[in-house]
Design an enzyme around this catalytic site. Sequence first.
Site, short mmCIF file in Angstrom:
data_model
loop_
_atom_site.label_atom_id
_atom_site.label_comp_id
_atom_site.label_asym_id
_atom_site.label_seq_id
_atom_site.Cartn_x
_atom_site.Cartn_y
_atom_site.Cartn_z
N GLY A 47 0.77 -1.25 0.00
CA GLY A 47 0.00 0.00 0.00
C GLY A 47 0.80 1.29 0.00
O GLY A 47 0.31 2.31 -0.46
N GLU A 101 4.23 3.86 6.21
CA GLU A 101 3.07 2.97 6.07
C GLU A 101 1.91 3.77 5.47
O GLU A 101 1.82 4.98 5.64
CB GLU A 101 2.75 2.41 7.48
CG GLU A 101 1.46 1.67 7.65
CD GLU A 101 1.35 0.38 6.89
OE1 GLU A 101 1.67 0.36 5.70
OE2 GLU A 101 0.88 -0.61 7.49
N ASP A 102 1.05 3.09 4.74
CA ASP A 102 -0.07 3.80 4.14
C ASP A 102 -1.11 4.24 5.18
O ASP A 102 -1.44 5.41 5.27
CB ASP A 102 -0.73 2.96 3.01
CG ASP A 102 -1.09 1.55 3.45
OD1 ASP A 102 -0.91 1.20 4.64
OD2 ASP A 102 -1.57 0.77 2.61
N GLY A 107 -3.80 -0.67 14.07
CA GLY A 107 -2.47 -0.44 14.66
C GLY A 107 -1.66 -1.72 14.74
O GLY A 107 -0.47 -1.70 15.07
N LEU A 110 1.60 -1.87 12.43
CA LEU A 110 2.70 -1.03 12.91
C LEU A 110 3.33 -1.63 14.17
O LEU A 110 4.54 -1.64 14.32
CB LEU A 110 2.21 0.38 13.20
CG LEU A 110 2.19 1.33 12.00
CD1 LEU A 110 1.57 2.67 12.38
CD2 LEU A 110 3.60 1.56 11.44
N LYS A 133 -6.31 6.41 10.87
CA LYS A 133 -7.72 6.11 11.14
C LYS A 133 -7.86 5.85 12.63
O LYS A 133 -8.00 4.70 13.06
CB LYS A 133 -8.06 4.83 10.36
CG LYS A 133 -9.38 4.82 9.66
CD LYS A 133 -9.69 3.42 9.17
CE LYS A 133 -9.57 3.25 7.69
NZ LYS A 133 -10.06 1.91 7.24
N PHE A 154 -13.52 2.85 4.54
CA PHE A 154 -12.54 2.13 3.73
C PHE A 154 -12.16 3.01 2.54
O PHE A 154 -13.01 3.42 1.75
CB PHE A 154 -13.09 0.78 3.25
CG PHE A 154 -12.02 -0.08 2.66
CD1 PHE A 154 -11.20 -0.85 3.47
CD2 PHE A 154 -11.80 -0.09 1.29
CE1 PHE A 154 -10.19 -1.63 2.92
CE2 PHE A 154 -10.79 -0.86 0.73
CZ PHE A 154 -9.99 -1.63 1.55
N ASP A 161 -5.52 -0.22 -2.21
CA ASP A 161 -6.36 -1.04 -3.10
C ASP A 161 -7.61 -1.56 -2.42
O ASP A 161 -7.75 -1.52 -1.20
CB ASP A 161 -5.55 -2.24 -3.61
CG ASP A 161 -5.41 -3.31 -2.52
OD1 ASP A 161 -5.11 -2.95 -1.36
OD2 ASP A 161 -5.61 -4.50 -2.82
N ARG A 167 -5.29 1.10 -7.02
CA ARG A 167 -4.03 1.67 -6.52
C ARG A 167 -3.58 2.85 -7.37
O ARG A 167 -2.91 3.76 -6.90
CB ARG A 167 -2.91 0.62 -6.53
CG ARG A 167 -3.10 -0.49 -5.52
CD ARG A 167 -1.78 -1.27 -5.37
NE ARG A 167 -1.99 -2.59 -4.79
CZ ARG A 167 -2.08 -2.84 -3.48
NH1 ARG A 167 -1.99 -1.86 -2.62
NH2 ARG A 167 -2.26 -4.07 -3.03
P1 5GP Z 1 -3.87 -2.35 10.72
O1 5GP Z 1 -2.88 -3.44 10.96
O2 5GP Z 1 -3.44 -1.02 11.30
O3 5GP Z 1 -5.26 -2.71 11.09
O4 5GP Z 1 -4.01 -2.19 9.17
C1 5GP Z 1 -3.03 -1.72 8.45
C2 5GP Z 1 -3.15 -2.11 7.00
O5 5GP Z 1 -4.47 -2.43 6.57
C3 5GP Z 1 -2.78 -0.92 6.21
O6 5GP Z 1 -1.39 -0.91 6.02
C4 5GP Z 1 -3.52 -1.09 4.93
O7 5GP Z 1 -2.73 -1.85 4.05
C5 5GP Z 1 -4.74 -1.85 5.31
N1 5GP Z 1 -5.87 -0.92 5.45
C6 5GP Z 1 -6.40 -0.41 6.58
N2 5GP Z 1 -7.43 0.41 6.33
C7 5GP Z 1 -7.54 0.44 4.99
C8 5GP Z 1 -8.41 1.16 4.10
O8 5GP Z 1 -9.29 1.94 4.46
N3 5GP Z 1 -8.20 0.94 2.77
C9 5GP Z 1 -7.24 0.09 2.29
N4 5GP Z 1 -7.13 -0.03 0.98
N5 5GP Z 1 -6.40 -0.59 3.10
C10 5GP Z 1 -6.56 -0.39 4.43
MG MG Z 2 -0.33 -1.48 4.50
#
Ligand code: 5GP
Ligand code: MG
Length: 178
Positions: A47, A101-102, A107, A110, A133, A154, A161, A167
């Site tokens: 991402g 990170e995107d 969390g 990370l 978020k 989302f 993506d 993307r």
């Molecule tokens: P976490 O581990 O913080 O729950 O999620 C992190 C990863 O989930 C992000 O790096 C991303 O790749 C994906 N992700 C979380 N929210 C979104 C979203 O709204 N859209 C997309 N495309 N990916 C997301």
């Molecule tokens: Mg990611």
Amino acid sequence: MLKNKDNHIIEPLFSRDLIEKRVSEVAKQIAADFKGKKVLIIAVLNGSFIFCADLIRKLGGSFEVDFISLSSYSNMTSDGKVKLLSNFNQDLKDKNILIVEDIADTGNTLKFLCNLIEESNVKSISRCVLLDKRAARKTEVKIEYSCFNIEDNFVVGYGLDFNGLYRGLPYIGVLKIK
Ligand code: 5GP
Ligand code: MG
């Protein structure tokens, strides 16, 4: 508003120009904070590839970059289990690491990555995200640099993506499936 044959509606959230502006501002902040220090950026694939490419070109030539591939998402939910798909191939010992990170969502990604990097006795770790978020956070994680805060929707575009699609959109938008 983009609507395709799968009834995916993408409502624009951040324009290409606004993203450019914020990435420049955050890059300035990072460059000032790390002035004179050697930094290794670790970008989380897939991402963050577009964000990282834009960010590093604004940071100039002194930042090193490497990649790690992690996955925690299937469809539109983060399942909490982070999978390591491919690792960086270098010794991180004594380095200043900047994770790029995107999105910080729950969390978990990370947190997982910070724990992994800490095993290498690095000098410092900082985190930079395109999108934060906050409302979706399940585990507390420090974030030093963030371009935008978003609500618990989302989003796609600018590297992000939905099942491999979107993307390449130059903007970030909220995906709604009607
Ligand atoms: P976490 O581990 O913080 O729950 O999620 C992190 C990863 O989930 C992000 O790096 C991303 O790749 C994906 N992700 C979380 N929210 C979104 C979203 O709204 N859209 C997309 N495309 N990916 C997301
Ligand atoms: Mg990611």
